[in-house]
Design an enzyme around this catalytic site. Structure first.
Site, PDB file in Angstrom:
ATOM      1  N   ARG A 126       1.842 -56.129   4.884  1.00  0.00           N
ATOM      2  CA  ARG A 126       0.891 -55.442   4.015  1.00  0.00           C
ATOM      3  C   ARG A 126       1.142 -53.944   4.112  1.00  0.00           C
ATOM      4  NH1 ARG A 126      -4.934 -53.723   5.056  1.00  0.00           N
ATOM      5  NH2 ARG A 126      -5.455 -52.902   3.012  1.00  0.00           N
ATOM      6  N   HIS A 170      -4.970 -46.900  -0.447  1.00  0.00           N
ATOM      7  CA  HIS A 170      -5.385 -46.811   0.959  1.00  0.00           C
ATOM      8  C   HIS A 170      -5.635 -45.327   1.261  1.00  0.00           C
ATOM      9  CE1 HIS A 170      -5.164 -49.169   4.962  1.00  0.00           C
ATOM     10  NE2 HIS A 170      -5.721 -47.999   5.244  1.00  0.00           N
ATOM     11  N   GLU A 215     -10.794 -50.809   2.109  1.00  0.00           N
ATOM     12  CA  GLU A 215     -12.034 -50.317   2.726  1.00  0.00           C
ATOM     13  C   GLU A 215     -12.764 -49.281   1.878  1.00  0.00           C
ATOM     14  OE1 GLU A 215     -11.543 -49.238   6.821  1.00  0.00           O
ATOM     15  OE2 GLU A 215     -11.094 -51.295   7.389  1.00  0.00           O
ATOM     16  N   ASN A 342     -11.178 -56.836   6.657  1.00  0.00           N
ATOM     17  CA  ASN A 342     -10.732 -56.039   7.800  1.00  0.00           C
ATOM     18  C   ASN A 342     -11.849 -56.097   8.829  1.00  0.00           C
ATOM     19  OD1 ASN A 342      -8.717 -55.277   6.036  1.00  0.00           O
ATOM     20  ND2 ASN A 342      -9.139 -53.079   6.121  1.00  0.00           N
ATOM     21  N   TYR A 344     -13.064 -55.144  12.779  1.00  0.00           N
ATOM     22  CA  TYR A 344     -12.815 -54.480  14.063  1.00  0.00           C
ATOM     23  C   TYR A 344     -13.940 -54.702  15.072  1.00  0.00           C
ATOM     24  CZ  TYR A 344      -8.735 -52.343  12.022  1.00  0.00           C
ATOM     25  OH  TYR A 344      -7.492 -52.159  11.447  1.00  0.00           O
ATOM     26  N   GLU A 402      -6.770 -56.847   8.075  1.00  0.00           N
ATOM     27  CA  GLU A 402      -6.601 -56.006   9.265  1.00  0.00           C
ATOM     28  C   GLU A 402      -7.464 -56.538  10.400  1.00  0.00           C
ATOM     29  OE1 GLU A 402      -7.398 -51.778   8.830  1.00  0.00           O
ATOM     30  OE2 GLU A 402      -6.362 -51.736   6.899  1.00  0.00           O
TER      31      GLU A 402
HETATM   32  C1  FCB Z   1      -9.179 -49.240   9.322  1.00  0.00           C
HETATM   33  C2  FCB Z   1      -8.227 -48.604   8.333  1.00  0.00           C
HETATM   34  C3  FCB Z   1      -6.812 -48.490   8.836  1.00  0.00           C
HETATM   35  C4  FCB Z   1      -6.772 -48.105  10.298  1.00  0.00           C
HETATM   36  C5  FCB Z   1      -7.678 -48.972  11.127  1.00  0.00           C
HETATM   37  C6  FCB Z   1      -7.667 -48.664  12.603  1.00  0.00           C
HETATM   38  O1  FCB Z   1     -10.473 -48.865   9.044  1.00  0.00           O
HETATM   39  O2  FCB Z   1      -8.206 -49.346   7.141  1.00  0.00           O
HETATM   40  O3  FCB Z   1      -6.118 -47.597   8.017  1.00  0.00           O
HETATM   41  O4  FCB Z   1      -7.059 -46.771  10.445  1.00  0.00           O
HETATM   42  O5  FCB Z   1      -8.994 -48.849  10.653  1.00  0.00           O
END
Ligand code: FCB
Length: 499
Positions: A126, A170, A215, A342, A344, A402
């Protein structure tokens, strides 16, 4: 303030008192031997959960990057200035005065990076296209040299047997468009759709899978409300809502422009998502969690799939601030072929204190270990958000676009050829076990992209956060796959996590 507490800052800007900056995570220097904590597993899941995971043979194992974070070559071959060029060249905006001028120099080293992906048994890559490489000022005829670069990259990926997955935005808006008002200006939507059509027309014969946006919540909120990211505007919630609405219109316009030139294209977007957990069982905290979910997770997905903003804000002052015009519902609608997530970290949500104008209070969780970005490691959050979206939107095709973690492990040993990043391997193992569980429970997940293939430019944090499966020595661009990359290569071959 940085991205660790941007959600808290959202509430702060809206008038709440919960803004609580926290200290940084662990220091990032020295070798493993000096750093016993580097051996601490990120998270421990029962072996049974790990062993139960068996991914299908045709699963898209991949990694992700973004143009500004890896390409470098910021002013070559006719590329125009982007808002991230301007922002990083402005003193005081990025940690260590770092810029993406060179980054990982993937613009010149893409063949080496594709060889690395091949070595890691990757099936999907990607990447994103830089809009000002294609149109220096955001409008007008395409810059052939910019298109040629992505054409070469695409061909080289296909020759290596790797699926190109292309993201069109992006975060690197042409600066000229920002000077004309940027995303809060409605005209930007149609310009974005023109650009999307140009790229899809040229690459659509070879690229099937596209993400329109990366995002949108993050780049509109951090870019236009809190100012932590480019273009650094601090207009608070009203400017965020305006920018977000243009982005929603642009998402719909781009979808149609792309389908017009490449009817077989499979088009989605990659959304930042964080499962919200009510802080207590109270009705007030549960209602606040629903509002958080609406704004944070589906503000740009519900509009695409249902043509309207999430109902929890219907009739509220927030809805009035958006500035919806007749016909916008149809324009926003885009029957996406797939949904990108995405993930985290999770969020703990409570009702705002009496007198606050904020719709919710948000905190990170503190039960799991922290990465060096001080983001809590919480694999179950991936299960939670994937199953939530799957259930709410009638089992769409999902790809994890992500997921990853920042740890500062450095090359080790006499030849410096080994990066023992145990915590990253355990991070991925835990998250992939939870993703497999979501699939067993019925979620239609087709792919997973680790963030990131390489250590790279981490936005306002500069080069201080290393998210890569591969260590990059920025002095000479040497790439060293970390131990987690070698482990991920085995996962991509076997579909198993107990490898
Ligand atoms: C996400 C972003 C990516 C990267 C990661 C750690 O929010 O999409 O570009 O910075 O965090």
């Amino acid at each position: 303030m940085n991205r660790r507490n941007f959600l808290a800052s959202a509430a702060a800007l809206a008038g709440s008192s919960i803004f609580t900056p926290r200290g940084f995570g662990l220091p990032q220097m020295g070798q493993e031997a000096d750093r016993p904590w580097a051996q601490i597993p990120a998270v421990a899941l029962p072996p049974a959960d790990i062993g139960a995971a068996q991914y299908p043979k045709d699963f898209w194992w991949g990694t992700a990057t973004a143009a500004y974070q890896v390409e470098g070559a910021w002013n070559v071959d006719g590329k125009g200035e982007s808002i991230w060029d301007r922002f990083s060249h402005t003193r005081g905006k990025v940690k260590g005065a770092a810029t993406g001028d060179v980054a990982c120099d993937q613009y010149h080293l893409y063949k080496e990076d594709i060889a690395l992906m091949k070595r890691l048994n990757q099936k999907s890559y990607r990447f994103s296209v830089s809009w000002p490489r294609i149109q220096a000022t955001g409008v007008g005829p395409a810059n052939q040299k910019g298109l040629d670069y992505y054409s070469r990259l695409t061909d080289a990926l296909l020759a290596a047997g790797i699926r190109p997955m292309c993201t069109l935005y992006h975060w690197d808006l042409p600066q000229t468009l920002e000077d004309q008002g940027g995303w809060p200006n409605r005209d930007t939507a149609a310009k974005f759709a023109d650009y999307a059509g140009i790229v899809t027309k040229v690459l659509g014969d070879r690229i099937e899978t596209w993400a329109i946006l990366n995002e949108p919540w993050v780049f509109t909120y951090l870019g236009y409300a809190s100012g932590v990211h480019a273009p650094g505007k601090t207009g608070g919630i009203p400017t965020f809502l305006k920018a977000a609405h243009t982005v929603n219109l642009g998402q719909g316009d781009a979808f149609r422009a792309m389908k017009a030139v490449a009817p077989k294209a499979k088009i989605g977007s990659a959304y930042s998502m964080s499962p919200g957990e009510p802080a207590t069982d109270s009705e007030a905290d549960k209602a606040a969690t629903a509002r958080f979910h609406a704004v944070n997770n589906v503000w740009f997905l519900n509009t695409a799939l249902k043509g309207r903003y999430p109902e929890v804000f219907a009739g509220s002052k927030f809805e009035q601030m958006i500035g919806i015009q007749p016909g916008d519902d149809k324009r926003m609608t885009a029957p996406l072929d797939w949904v990108g997530i995405n993930y985290y970290r999770r969020s703990i949500i409570s009702a705002p204190p009496a007198g606050s104008k904020a719709p919710f209070d948000q905190h990170d969780g503190f039960d799991g270990p922290l990465t060096e970005f001080a983001w809590e490691v919480w694999p179950k959050g991936l299960y939670d958000i994937v199953t939530t979206i799957s259930n709410e939107y009638d089992k769409p095709i999902i790809e994890i676009t992500e997921n990853g973690c920042s740890y500062g492990d450095t090359p080790y040993g006499p030849d410096g050829g080994h990066v023992p990043d145990t915590r990253r391997t355990e991070f991925y193992r835990g998250h992939l076990a939870e993703l497999a569980r979501a699939m067993r429970d019925g979620a239609n997940v087709r792919g997973y992209h680790a963030w990131s293939l390489l250590d790279n430019f981490e936005w306002a944090e500069g080069y201080s956060q290393r998210f890569g499966l591969t260590y990059v020595d920025y002095r000479d661009q040497k790439r060293t796959p970390k131990d987690s990359a070698l482990w991920y290569a085995k996962v991509a071959t076997s579909g198993r996590l107990d490898v």
